[in-house]
Design an enzyme around this catalytic site. Structure first.
Site, PDB file in Angstrom:
ATOM      1  N   SER A  36     -19.517  30.385   5.563  1.00 31.89           N
ATOM      2  CA  SER A  36     -19.304  31.498   4.636  1.00 31.89           C
ATOM      3  C   SER A  36     -18.028  32.261   4.927  1.00 31.89           C
ATOM      4  O   SER A  36     -17.615  32.372   6.085  1.00 31.89           O
ATOM      5  CB  SER A  36     -20.497  32.466   4.755  1.00 31.89           C
ATOM      6  OG  SER A  36     -20.206  33.683   4.125  1.00 31.89           O
ATOM      7  N   TYR A  77     -26.690  38.235   9.683  1.00 35.48           N
ATOM      8  CA  TYR A  77     -26.513  37.015   8.861  1.00 35.48           C
ATOM      9  C   TYR A  77     -25.131  36.425   9.109  1.00 35.48           C
ATOM     10  O   TYR A  77     -24.990  35.255   9.470  1.00 35.48           O
ATOM     11  CB  TYR A  77     -26.681  37.326   7.373  1.00 35.48           C
ATOM     12  CG  TYR A  77     -26.049  36.255   6.521  1.00 35.48           C
ATOM     13  CD1 TYR A  77     -24.786  36.434   5.965  1.00 35.48           C
ATOM     14  CD2 TYR A  77     -26.681  35.030   6.359  1.00 35.48           C
ATOM     15  CE1 TYR A  77     -24.186  35.428   5.234  1.00 35.48           C
ATOM     16  CE2 TYR A  77     -26.081  34.015   5.636  1.00 35.48           C
ATOM     17  CZ  TYR A  77     -24.823  34.223   5.078  1.00 35.48           C
ATOM     18  OH  TYR A  77     -24.228  33.220   4.373  1.00 35.48           O
ATOM     19  N   LYS A 128     -23.690  32.749  11.070  1.00 34.55           N
ATOM     20  CA  LYS A 128     -22.725  31.753  10.558  1.00 34.55           C
ATOM     21  C   LYS A 128     -21.607  31.534  11.588  1.00 34.55           C
ATOM     22  O   LYS A 128     -21.197  30.404  11.841  1.00 34.55           O
ATOM     23  CB  LYS A 128     -22.132  32.197   9.223  1.00 34.55           C
ATOM     24  CG  LYS A 128     -23.114  32.121   8.064  1.00 34.55           C
ATOM     25  CD  LYS A 128     -23.637  30.708   7.843  1.00 34.55           C
ATOM     26  CE  LYS A 128     -24.615  30.644   6.689  1.00 34.55           C
ATOM     27  NZ  LYS A 128     -25.214  29.304   6.528  1.00 34.55           N
TER      28      LYS A 128
HETATM   29  C1  WQD Z   1     -20.496  41.209  -4.716  1.00 34.38           C
HETATM   30  C2  WQD Z   1     -19.879  42.521  -5.179  1.00 34.38           C
HETATM   31  C3  WQD Z   1     -21.008  44.431  -4.288  1.00 34.38           C
HETATM   32  C4  WQD Z   1     -24.810  43.846  -6.331  1.00 34.38           C
HETATM   33  C5  WQD Z   1     -22.318  37.429  -0.794  1.00 34.38           C
HETATM   34  C6  WQD Z   1     -23.602  36.994  -0.180  1.00 34.38           C
HETATM   35  C7  WQD Z   1     -23.411  36.616   1.243  1.00 34.38           C
HETATM   36  C8  WQD Z   1     -22.249  35.689   1.383  1.00 34.38           C
HETATM   37  C9  WQD Z   1     -20.999  36.260   0.780  1.00 34.38           C
HETATM   38  C10 WQD Z   1     -22.841  33.395   1.481  1.00 34.38           C
HETATM   39  C11 WQD Z   1     -19.806  43.544  -4.052  1.00 34.38           C
HETATM   40  C12 WQD Z   1     -21.140  44.373  -5.812  1.00 34.38           C
HETATM   41  C13 WQD Z   1     -23.510  43.672  -5.880  1.00 34.38           C
HETATM   42  C14 WQD Z   1     -25.125  44.941  -7.169  1.00 34.38           C
HETATM   43  C15 WQD Z   1     -22.831  45.637  -7.087  1.00 34.38           C
HETATM   44  N1  WQD Z   1     -22.564  34.457   0.750  1.00 34.38           N
HETATM   45  N2  WQD Z   1     -22.532  44.556  -6.269  1.00 34.38           N
HETATM   46  N3  WQD Z   1     -24.114  45.793  -7.525  1.00 34.38           N
HETATM   47  O1  WQD Z   1     -21.731  41.112  -0.817  1.00 34.38           O
HETATM   48  O2  WQD Z   1     -19.849  39.546  -1.467  1.00 34.38           O
HETATM   49  O3  WQD Z   1     -21.943  38.689  -0.293  1.00 34.38           O
HETATM   50  O4  WQD Z   1     -21.273  36.535  -0.594  1.00 34.38           O
HETATM   51  O5  WQD Z   1     -22.718  33.293   2.652  1.00 34.38           O
HETATM   52  O6  WQD Z   1     -24.611  35.965   1.657  1.00 34.38           O
HETATM   53  O7  WQD Z   1     -24.503  38.060  -0.261  1.00 34.38           O
HETATM   54  O8  WQD Z   1     -21.986  39.424  -2.701  1.00 34.38           O
HETATM   55  O9  WQD Z   1     -23.051  39.583  -4.911  1.00 34.38           O
HETATM   56  O10 WQD Z   1     -23.934  41.037  -3.031  1.00 34.38           O
HETATM   57  O11 WQD Z   1     -21.705  41.541  -4.040  1.00 34.38           O
HETATM   58  O12 WQD Z   1     -21.934  46.447  -7.405  1.00 34.38           O
HETATM   59  O13 WQD Z   1     -26.296  45.163  -7.593  1.00 34.38           O
HETATM   60  O14 WQD Z   1     -20.719  43.078  -6.173  1.00 34.38           O
HETATM   61  O15 WQD Z   1     -20.794  45.771  -3.866  1.00 34.38           O
HETATM   62  O16 WQD Z   1     -18.621  44.306  -4.256  1.00 34.38           O
HETATM   63  P1  WQD Z   1     -21.290  39.787  -1.291  1.00 34.38           P
HETATM   64  P2  WQD Z   1     -22.774  40.390  -3.699  1.00 34.38           P
END
Ligand code: WQD
Length: 339
Positions: A125, A150, A154
Site C-alpha cells: 500500500s 494497519y 504493511k
Molecule cells: C480518501 C479521501 C478522506 C471518507 C485508503 C484505505 C487504506 C489504504 C489507502 C489500501 C480522504 C476522504 C473519506 C468519507 C471523506 N488502502 N473521505 N469522507 O484514507 O486514502 O486510505 O487508501 O491499503 O486502507 O483506507 O482512503 O477512501 O478513506 O479517503 O471525506 O466518508 O476521502 O478524508 O481524503 P484513504 P479513504
C-alpha cells in the site's frame, strides 16, 4: 498453471481472479470470509464461466495452513491479498491487525518454503509512504513511520518478505496500491464494505442510493486547490490487470531482483470534491454532503510516480475517474436491486 489467491473473495482479490481466469490461469481461492461473502465465488463464475476452486480456512492457523500447502504441490505462485485493512479499526484493535496480517503472511511464507513454491505477489500500500515530502512519490521514497497499525503491518510485511527472500528461494513483487475504487463492468462484483464504509467512494454511492443520509467531507481547509485532500484513485480493474502482468513477469523469469516494488496508481491526484463532481456528473444526481473537520490520521495529498511500473511492467492505468465513479454507481444500484 495453478495460482493461489488468498483473500480472493475480497474487493481487489475477486477482480484479480477474474483477470487471472481470463488469461487462462487455474485459480484456487483461500478466504476465511471474515470480510466477504461466498456469493463472490458464484459471481466470478458468472462473469468468466469458470468457477474457481475455493477453500475456507483461516491463514492465521499454522496447522491448517501447513496441511493445505502440503496438498497443493502444483501451485506455481501465490497472490496474497488476505489481510484486514480498515485504518481506523486498526488503531482501536492493534493486536487484531498485527496477529492477522503478520501471522497469515508468516504461515504462507513457511508453506512456500516447505513446498518449494517460489513466487509471491504481495498486496502492499501507498500507506507506507505516509505524507511524502516529494510528489509524485517514487518507489525509492523513504518509508515513513506508519500512522496506523494497519500501515505498520504493511511495512513490516514488506520487511519480512525481503528478509525471507535473502536466504530462501522466494521471489516477490510488492505492489503498492494507491486508492482502488470502482467495480467490474458487469456489476456482478465490486466493493462490499460490511457495515459503515470508511472509504470515500462506497460512502458516496451508499449516500446516493439512500442507505446514508449524507456524505461527511473530512476537511476542506487543506492547502490544496479546492481545500479538500488529494489521492490517486485507480480503477480496481486496472489494478487487477497489473497483478496478472506482475505474475507473468515472475513466471517468465524477467525479474531483475528477488524483490521488486511497484507503485500502482494513475499518476494523477484527484481531490475529494473532484470525486464528488465526477459522481454527480456520471449519475446525474446531486450528492448530499456536509463539510466537517479533518479526519485524524489523514494525509493531505499523495499521488504515484508510475514511471517504473509503466516501463518495467509495460502496464499503465487506462480508466479515468468518470469510469471509476460510474462503475461504482452501477455496482451500488445492482446491489440495491438484489436486496
Ligand atoms: C480518501 C479521501 C478522506 C471518507 C485508503 C484505505 C487504506 C489504504 C489507502 C489500501 C480522504 C476522504 C473519506 C468519507 C471523506 N488502502 N473521505 N469522507 O484514507 O486514502 O486510505 O487508501 O491499503 O486502507 O483506507 O482512503 O477512501 O478513506 O479517503 O471525506 O466518508 O476521502 O478524508 O481524503 P484513504 P479513504
Amino acid at each position: 498453471m495453478k495460482i493461489l489467491v488468498t483473500g480472493g473473495t475480497g474487493f481487489i482479490g475477486s477482480h484479480t481472479v477474474v483477470e487471472l481466469q481470463a488469461r487462462g490461469f487455474e485459480v484456487i481461492i483461500v478466504d476465511n470470509l471474515s470480510n466477504s461473502s461466498i456469493d463472490v465465488v458464484d459471481n466470478i463464475a458468472r462473469i468468466t464461466g469458470v468457477r474457481p476452486l475455493f477453500k475456507k480456512f483461516d491463514l492465521m492457523d499454522p496447522v491448517t495452513t501447513a496441511a493445505f500447502f502440503q496438498k497443493q504441490s502444483d501451485l506455481k505462485a501465490i497472490i496474497h491479498f488476505a489481510a484486514f485493512k480498515a485504518v481506523g479499526e486498526s488503531v482501536k484493535l492493534p493486536l487484531k491487525y498485527y496477529r492477522n496480517n503478520l501471522d497469515s503472511l508468516i504461515n504462507i511464507l513457511q508453506g512456500m518454503i516447505n513446498n518449494s513454491i517460489e513466487n509471491m505477489v504481495f498486496s502492499s500500500s501507498c500507506t507506507v509512504y505516509g505524507q511524502p515530502e516529494q510528489l509524485p512519490v517514487k518507489e525509492d521514497a523513504p518509508v515513513q513511520k506508519a500512522l496506523s497499525p494497519y500501515g505498520n503491518t504493511k511495512q513490516i510485511s514488506e520487511e519480512i518478505i525481503t528478509d525471507v527472500s535473502i536466504t530462501a528461494n522466494v521471489k516477490s513483487i510488492l505492489l503498492r496500491y494507491f486508492n482502488p475504487i470502482g467495480a467490474h463492468e458487469s456489476a456482478m462484483i465490486g466493493e462490499l464494505p460490511l457495515g459503515i464504509p470508511d472509504n470515500l467512494v462506497p460512502y458516496i454511492t451508499q449516500t446516493a442510493i439512500g442507505k446514508r443520509d449524507y456524505l461527511r467531507v473530512w476537511g476542506n481547509d487543506y492547502p490544496t486547490p479546492d481545500g479538500t485532500a488529494i489521492r490517486d484513485y485507480i480503477h480496481v480493474v486496472d489494478l487487477a490487470r497489473a497483478h496478472v502482468i506482475a505474475l507473468e513477469r515472475m513466471l517468465n523469469n524477467q525479474m531483475r531482483k528477488n524483490v521488486e516494488i511497484f507503485n500502482l496508481g494513475t499518476g494523477k491526484g484527484c481531490s475529494v470534491m473532484e470525486v464528488i463532481n465526477s459522481f454527480e456528473k456520471v449519475s446525474g444526481m446531486k450528492l448530499n454532503y456536509r463539510i466537517m473537520e479533518r479526519r485524524p490520521g489523514d494525509i493531505m495529498k499523495v499521488w504515484a510516480d508510475t514511471e517504473f511500473a509503466n516501463r518495467e511492467l509495460g502496464w499503465k492505468a487506462e480508466k479515468g475517474l468518470d469510469d471509476m465513479t460510474l462503475s461504482a454507481w452501477n455496482w451500488e444500484k445492482a446491489l440495491a436491486a438484489k436486496s
